[in-house]
Motif scaffolding. Structure first.
Motif, PDB file in Angstrom:
ATOM      1  N   ILE B  31       0.847  -1.185   0.000  1.00  0.00           N
ATOM      2  CA  ILE B  31       0.000   0.000   0.000  1.00  0.00           C
ATOM      3  C   ILE B  31       0.890   1.245   0.000  1.00  0.00           C
ATOM      4  O   ILE B  31       1.882   1.293   0.713  1.00  0.00           O
ATOM      5  CB  ILE B  31      -0.913  -0.006   1.243  1.00  0.00           C
ATOM      6  N   MET B  34       1.345   7.053   3.209  1.00  0.00           N
ATOM      7  CA  MET B  34       0.429   8.187   3.311  1.00  0.00           C
ATOM      8  C   MET B  34       1.153   9.505   3.061  1.00  0.00           C
ATOM      9  O   MET B  34       2.287   9.671   3.474  1.00  0.00           O
ATOM     10  CB  MET B  34      -0.189   8.209   4.703  1.00  0.00           C
ATOM     11  N   GLU B  35       0.479  10.402   2.410  1.00  0.00           N
ATOM     12  CA  GLU B  35       1.070  11.723   2.182  1.00  0.00           C
ATOM     13  C   GLU B  35       0.191  12.765   2.845  1.00  0.00           C
ATOM     14  O   GLU B  35      -1.025  12.738   2.710  1.00  0.00           O
ATOM     15  CB  GLU B  35       1.134  12.023   0.685  1.00  0.00           C
ATOM     16  N   SER B  36       0.817  13.695   3.541  1.00  0.00           N
ATOM     17  CA  SER B  36       0.011  14.772   4.118  1.00  0.00           C
ATOM     18  C   SER B  36      -0.050  15.920   3.115  1.00  0.00           C
ATOM     19  O   SER B  36       0.755  16.016   2.199  1.00  0.00           O
ATOM     20  CB  SER B  36       0.599  15.225   5.447  1.00  0.00           C
ATOM     21  N   SER B  37      -1.012  16.758   3.323  1.00  0.00           N
ATOM     22  CA  SER B  37      -1.243  17.865   2.406  1.00  0.00           C
ATOM     23  C   SER B  37       0.016  18.734   2.275  1.00  0.00           C
ATOM     24  O   SER B  37       0.771  18.871   3.219  1.00  0.00           O
ATOM     25  CB  SER B  37      -2.420  18.697   2.904  1.00  0.00           C
ATOM     26  N   PRO B  38       0.258  19.316   1.107  1.00  0.00           N
ATOM     27  CA  PRO B  38       1.490  20.085   0.937  1.00  0.00           C
ATOM     28  C   PRO B  38       1.552  21.269   1.898  1.00  0.00           C
ATOM     29  O   PRO B  38       0.548  21.920   2.147  1.00  0.00           O
ATOM     30  CB  PRO B  38       1.407  20.567  -0.514  1.00  0.00           C
ATOM     31  N   PRO B  39       2.736  21.522   2.468  1.00  0.00           N
ATOM     32  CA  PRO B  39       2.820  22.602   3.459  1.00  0.00           C
ATOM     33  C   PRO B  39       2.819  23.993   2.829  1.00  0.00           C
ATOM     34  O   PRO B  39       3.749  24.367   2.151  1.00  0.00           O
ATOM     35  CB  PRO B  39       4.158  22.322   4.160  1.00  0.00           C
ATOM     36  N   PRO B  40       1.752  24.733   3.028  1.00  0.00           N
ATOM     37  CA  PRO B  40       1.783  26.121   2.577  1.00  0.00           C
ATOM     38  C   PRO B  40       2.611  26.969   3.559  1.00  0.00           C
ATOM     39  O   PRO B  40       2.901  26.524   4.651  1.00  0.00           O
ATOM     40  CB  PRO B  40       0.303  26.538   2.630  1.00  0.00           C
ATOM     41  N   TYR B  42       2.721  29.002   6.110  1.00  0.00           N
ATOM     42  CA  TYR B  42       1.855  29.553   7.140  1.00  0.00           C
ATOM     43  C   TYR B  42       2.524  30.707   7.882  1.00  0.00           C
ATOM     44  O   TYR B  42       1.892  31.656   8.285  1.00  0.00           O
ATOM     45  CB  TYR B  42       1.525  28.468   8.176  1.00  0.00           C
ATOM     46  N   ASP B 148       7.708  21.630  22.042  1.00  0.00           N
ATOM     47  CA  ASP B 148       7.166  20.321  21.691  1.00  0.00           C
ATOM     48  C   ASP B 148       7.233  19.473  22.956  1.00  0.00           C
ATOM     49  O   ASP B 148       8.292  18.975  23.322  1.00  0.00           O
ATOM     50  CB  ASP B 148       7.989  19.691  20.565  1.00  0.00           C
ATOM     51  N   HIS B 150       6.142  16.619  23.477  1.00  0.00           N
ATOM     52  CA  HIS B 150       6.469  15.214  23.223  1.00  0.00           C
ATOM     53  C   HIS B 150       7.962  14.976  23.348  1.00  0.00           C
ATOM     54  O   HIS B 150       8.411  13.903  23.701  1.00  0.00           O
ATOM     55  CB  HIS B 150       6.052  14.812  21.811  1.00  0.00           C
TER      56      HIS B 150
END
Lengths: 131, 258
Positions: B31, B34-40, B42, B148, B150
């Motif tokens: 499979i 996964m790709e995350s949305s392109p970074p604009p 910000y 962060d 985490h």
């Protein structure tokens, strides 16, 4: 064999004790145990297909964490082109309301420890605290 | 059946091919990741800052508590009873401790003992981030000094590095000491350092920081320092502008006007 009368019963008792966990679990039926994570009945689909989530949910959550904290991107476009908010509390736990019925089922079975819940809350927990 | 060298090699080869079929199929059929949305972009082009109008603060008695309470409520800041364990995001200290270099014999009566609202200065040259061994704290492009949680290992080097005491350490699990937990923001855990984040989670939704919104007297002004027409830049005009301990070279982005 010298002292065979002592050694052989001794060995049998020793093996019995050593294999105790195995036959204890067999007798009590624990060997056939499979974790049963509770899937919310009213929700039809997850963020990504079940097979992918099952294997990669850790990476997905890790990516979300990096994305939100580091890059400030809070929306996730899933493979089915739907947009989700990247949030454990608001997106994942919105459907899977109680971690004890869902996350912990497999994590406990596999002996996986995670510290998500030291900081993150889930709706069920909050309700219990308010009471 | 007699097996000669040639026959053996044929059978062995076919066996290996058969064994390779499953792993090979798995590679091909895997499979897609996964790709995350392109970074604009910000953050670029912005420089968030805050101006605190001390005159307005002092005219309104007890005004700061509204801002402090609003911040601590939405960010799940615990209230420990002891000062040693206190967690501070926004708090007040006396004027002479806020601006020690501005104290001289003639202003003392007017300003002495007046409380000044303080928070993380979101320094343009933050010393805290340089000390962090795990990059759990860093300066974002828009000038916000981020944490962060985490990644924080609780070494407290950043606390030693901050000259303003804007960072607090969780000596124990803070959750039992939070009056009402806000689900929208995580609580922290034992062994993590925390501080004001300029409400970056609200900025991204287009909201003002909670302290600014809660201040009824409009003593706190928030905005983009890079925009010459912003409210915050206009607030500077014709006023005496102070920063906390500017000689340290940290370039605080929280300004005080008197």
């Amino acid at each position: 064999m010298y002292d065979g009368k002592k050694i052989i019963p001794g060995l049998i008792i020793f093996l019995g004790i050593v294999t105790y966990p195995i036959w204890h679990n067999t007798v009590s039926g624990k060997t056939g145990y499979v974790p049963k994570p509770k899937i919310p009945a009213d929700k039809k689909e997850c963020v990504e297909p079940k097979a992918l989530i099952r294997v990669n949910h850790k990476d997905l959550l890790d990516d979300w964490k990096m994305s939100v904290v580091r890059s400030g991107i809070r929306t996730y476009q899933a493979s089915n082109k739907k947009i989700y908010t990247m949030s454990l509390t608001r997106t994942c736990m919105n459907c899977h309301q109680d971690r004890k019925e869902f996350c912990d089922q497999c994590h406990n079975y596999m002996g996986v420890k995670n510290d998500c819940w030291d900081c993150h809350m889930y709706p069920k927990e909050l309700k219990a605290e308010v009471k | 059946m007699e097996l000669n060298r040639r026959g053996f090699l044929k059978i062995a080869g076919l066996t290996f091919l058969g064994l390779a079929a499953k792993p090979g199929w798995e590679v091909v059929s895997q499979i897609k990741p996964m790709e995350s949305s392109p970074p604009p972009n910000y953050f670029s082009g912005k420089k968030w800052g805050m101006v605190i109008d001390l005159k307005k603060c002092w005219e309104a008695e007890e005004g700061s508590m509204e801002s402090i309470n609003a911040c601590h409520r939405i960010h799940n800041v615990p209230s420990f009873q002891s000062i040693k364990e206190e967690i501070k995001w926004i708090w007040t200290i006396e004027y002479e401790k806020t601006f020690p270099e501005h104290i001289h014999d003639f202003n003392e009566d007017e300003y002495k003992g007046r409380s000044v609202i303080v928070l993380c200065n979101q320094c343009d040259d933050p010393p805290c981030t340089k000390y962090c061994p795990t990059r759990a704290t860093w300066k974002r492009e828009d000038g916000i000094v981020m944490m962060d949680f985490h990644r924080c290992i609780g070494c407290r080097y950043c606390m030693a590095g901050c000259p303003y005491g804007a960072r607090s350490f969780n000596w124990r699990d803070p959750r039992p000491f939070i009056k009402k937990v806000n689900l929208e923001f995580p609580t922290r855990t034992k062994g993590v350092v925390e501080k004001c984040n300029f409400c970056e989670e609200r900025l991204i939704q287009g909201l003002l920081p909670a302290c600014v919104e809660a201040c009824k007297d409009k003593a706190l002004i928030f905005g983009d320092l890079n925009d010459p027409h912003s409210e915050i830049r206009k607030a500077f005009h014709g006023r005496h502008v102070l920063q906390r301990q500017p000689k340290l070279g940290t370039k605080p982005k929280v300004f005080y006007i008197v």
